[in-house]
Design an enzyme around this catalytic site. Structure first.
Site, PDB file in Angstrom:
ATOM      1  N   SER A 121       0.869  -1.180   0.000  1.00  0.00           N
ATOM      2  CA  SER A 121       0.000   0.000   0.000  1.00  0.00           C
ATOM      3  C   SER A 121       0.902   1.225   0.000  1.00  0.00           C
ATOM      4  O   SER A 121       2.105   1.117   0.293  1.00  0.00           O
ATOM      5  CB  SER A 121      -0.839  -0.015   1.288  1.00  0.00           C
ATOM      6  N   TYR A 154      -2.135  -1.081  10.286  1.00  0.00           N
ATOM      7  CA  TYR A 154      -2.184  -1.370   8.845  1.00  0.00           C
ATOM      8  C   TYR A 154      -0.837  -1.006   8.211  1.00  0.00           C
ATOM      9  O   TYR A 154      -0.247  -1.793   7.461  1.00  0.00           O
ATOM     10  CB  TYR A 154      -3.328  -0.572   8.217  1.00  0.00           C
TER      11      TYR A 154
HETATM   12  N1  LIG Z   1      -8.748  -0.501  -1.637  1.00  0.00           N
HETATM   13  C1  LIG Z   1      -7.719   0.321  -1.436  1.00  0.00           C
HETATM   14  O1  LIG Z   1      -7.847   1.546  -1.507  1.00  0.00           O
HETATM   15  C2  LIG Z   1      -6.363  -0.245  -1.140  1.00  0.00           C
HETATM   16  C3  LIG Z   1      -5.273   0.631  -1.032  1.00  0.00           C
HETATM   17  C4  LIG Z   1      -4.019   0.118  -0.763  1.00  0.00           C
HETATM   18  C5  LIG Z   1      -3.841  -1.240  -0.622  1.00  0.00           C
HETATM   19  N2  LIG Z   1      -4.918  -2.076  -0.729  1.00  0.00           N
HETATM   20  C6  LIG Z   1      -4.672  -3.504  -0.548  1.00  0.00           C
HETATM   21  O2  LIG Z   1      -5.246  -4.240  -1.597  1.00  0.00           O
HETATM   22  C7  LIG Z   1      -5.444  -5.585  -1.148  1.00  0.00           C
HETATM   23  C8  LIG Z   1      -6.803  -6.071  -1.624  1.00  0.00           C
HETATM   24  O3  LIG Z   1      -7.809  -5.339  -0.969  1.00  0.00           O
HETATM   25  P1  LIG Z   1      -9.065  -4.749  -1.742  1.00  0.00           P
HETATM   26  O4  LIG Z   1      -9.018  -3.288  -1.578  1.00  0.00           O
HETATM   27  O5  LIG Z   1      -9.149  -5.333  -3.072  1.00  0.00           O
HETATM   28  O6  LIG Z   1     -10.246  -5.257  -0.793  1.00  0.00           O
HETATM   29  P2  LIG Z   1     -11.463  -6.268  -1.068  1.00  0.00           P
HETATM   30  O7  LIG Z   1     -12.095  -6.463   0.260  1.00  0.00           O
HETATM   31  O8  LIG Z   1     -12.303  -5.796  -2.192  1.00  0.00           O
HETATM   32  O9  LIG Z   1     -10.736  -7.612  -1.520  1.00  0.00           O
HETATM   33  C9  LIG Z   1      -9.968  -8.370  -0.627  1.00  0.00           C
HETATM   34  C10 LIG Z   1     -10.367  -9.828  -0.732  1.00  0.00           C
HETATM   35  O10 LIG Z   1      -9.536 -10.534   0.190  1.00  0.00           O
HETATM   36  C11 LIG Z   1     -10.342 -11.485   0.850  1.00  0.00           C
HETATM   37  N3  LIG Z   1      -9.768 -11.842   2.146  1.00  0.00           N
HETATM   38  C12 LIG Z   1      -9.788 -11.116   3.290  1.00  0.00           C
HETATM   39  N4  LIG Z   1      -9.210 -11.809   4.278  1.00  0.00           N
HETATM   40  C13 LIG Z   1      -8.816 -12.990   3.739  1.00  0.00           C
HETATM   41  C14 LIG Z   1      -8.183 -14.142   4.270  1.00  0.00           C
HETATM   42  N5  LIG Z   1      -7.836 -14.214   5.566  1.00  0.00           N
HETATM   43  N6  LIG Z   1      -7.935 -15.191   3.448  1.00  0.00           N
HETATM   44  C15 LIG Z   1      -8.301 -15.136   2.137  1.00  0.00           C
HETATM   45  N7  LIG Z   1      -8.924 -14.088   1.587  1.00  0.00           N
HETATM   46  C16 LIG Z   1      -9.180 -13.015   2.385  1.00  0.00           C
HETATM   47  C17 LIG Z   1     -11.704 -10.819   0.991  1.00  0.00           C
HETATM   48  O11 LIG Z   1     -12.746 -11.791   1.158  1.00  0.00           O
HETATM   49  C18 LIG Z   1     -11.816 -10.070  -0.317  1.00  0.00           C
HETATM   50  O12 LIG Z   1     -12.523 -10.840  -1.294  1.00  0.00           O
HETATM   51  C19 LIG Z   1      -5.278  -5.563   0.355  1.00  0.00           C
HETATM   52  O13 LIG Z   1      -4.022  -6.122   0.683  1.00  0.00           O
HETATM   53  C20 LIG Z   1      -5.320  -4.084   0.701  1.00  0.00           C
HETATM   54  O14 LIG Z   1      -4.608  -3.787   1.867  1.00  0.00           O
HETATM   55  C21 LIG Z   1      -6.166  -1.617  -0.992  1.00  0.00           C
END
Ligand SMILES: NC(=O)c1ccc[n+]([C@@H]2O[C@H](COP(=O)([O-])OP(=O)(O)OC[C@H]3O[C@@H](n4cnc5c(N)ncnc54)[C@H](O)[C@@H]3O)[C@@H](O)[C@H]2O)c1
Length: 299
Positions: A143, A156
């Protein structure tokens, strides 16, 4: 890795958001996709999308903090599609709140999924990737919080700093196996991450943060303005093809990063402020590295 066609991609969190974007883009580039996700409703939606397009996909319900289940999932992926060459450690969770109110459960849950999940992905797949000898690529999702830590995102950030550190080290270690490593550092992505408390297991229930419908709804308005996950994944595809370390396709973070690193560098004295100390420490380090290297090579 130039040619994605026919490769097998294992994507944690692949049923939603960033991971689902990666699944769609790498599928379009010809990869066979294994989605591993903890949420069955997300898996069902993602599978429906792939089946409509008749694209090769396999889904596994997986909690990435469960190491035994990770090994079983890797076996299953190999049974279905063969060896995995592309690993996306994408699944992650977030909640925000004042650090001084944090509980151990807040730490254990977020560190366990965000960092522990990446560790488990690496421990599960790297030995298999080295053994099959076909090379590959690993994309770990960190991130912008892996560079810049804000108060309410303290845990985080700590988890994402750890992902970045591990990715940088892994890249050096795995180059000799023709396995590339990239670290994806998004700022804001339009995903379902505001709902991530829904996957928080009961043993981590005790939180110091307020998380209710109003907080989730307000976070959703923020993420709704984020980059489309498919657009983000296009940047990931380009980075995998050219084996780039950092994937940070957000022009708005440039100035914050410049200020951040300017502050870091301002804490470092000039090279000529302590020549004797520098020479002594550098000589000791060079000697130690040389001796250790000889030991590692002898093993
Ligand atoms: N959305 C943002 O703005 C943002 C910004 C920076 C980083 N991220 C990172 O992107 C990554 C994906 O997140 P996202 O934003 O797509 O969220 P999201 O919730 O849309 O997708 C994440 C997926 O991971 C799954 N998940 C959660 N815990 C889990 C576990 N223990 N085992 C298996 N699957 C699991 C969830 O069910 C979900 O389907 C994360 O690592 C998050 O920290 C997101």
């Amino acid at each position: 890795m130039q040619d994605i066609s026919g490769k097998v991609a294992f994507i944690t969190g692949g049923a939603s958001g960033v991971g689902f974007g990666q699944a769609r883009v790498f599928s379009a580039a010809g990869a066979r996709i294994v989605i591993a996700d903890i949420r069955q409703d997300h898996i069902d939606q993602a599978l429906a999308w792939f089946r409509e397009r008749n694209a090769p996909v396999h889904a596994i319900r997986l909690d990435i903090t469960d190491r035994v289940a990770c090994a079983r999932a890797a076996d299953e992926a190999e049974r279905v599609f063969g060896p995995v060459q592309l690993l996306f450690n994408t699944a992650g969770v977030s909640i925000f709140g004042p650090l001084e109110k944090s509980t151990y459960a807040d730490y254990d849950w977020m560190m366990g999924v965000n960092f522990g999940g990446v560790v488990n992905g690496i421990q599960t797949f790297v030995p298999r990737m080295i053994a099959h000898g076909q090379g590959g690529h690993i994309v770990n999702t960190a991130s912008m919080s892996a560079f810049i830590a804000g108060g309410p995102a303290g845990i985080y950030s700590a988890s994402k700093f750890a992902v970045r550190g591990l990715s940088e080290a892994l890249r050096v270690e795995l180059a000799k196996y023709d396995i590339g490593v990239s670290v994806l550092c998004p700022a804001n992505v339009n995903t379902n991450i505001a709902e991530s408390v829904m996957t928080r297991p009961p043993q981590y229930d005790e939180s110091g943060y307020r998380v209710d419908g109003e907080v989730i709804a307000s976070l959703k308005t923020l993420y709704a303005a984020g980059m489309d996950p498919v657009e983000l994944a296009q940047h990931v595809l380009t980075a995998v093809r050219s084996n780039e370390l950092y994937i940070i396709p957000y022009p708005e973070v440039r100035e914050r990063l410049q200020n951040h690193f300017a502050t870091v560098l301002a804490a470092v004295p000039s090279a000529d402020s302590d020549p004797e100390g520098v020479a002594k420490r550098q000589a000791a380090m060079a000697k130690w590295v040389q001796e250790r290297q000889a030991q590692f090579n002898a093993r």
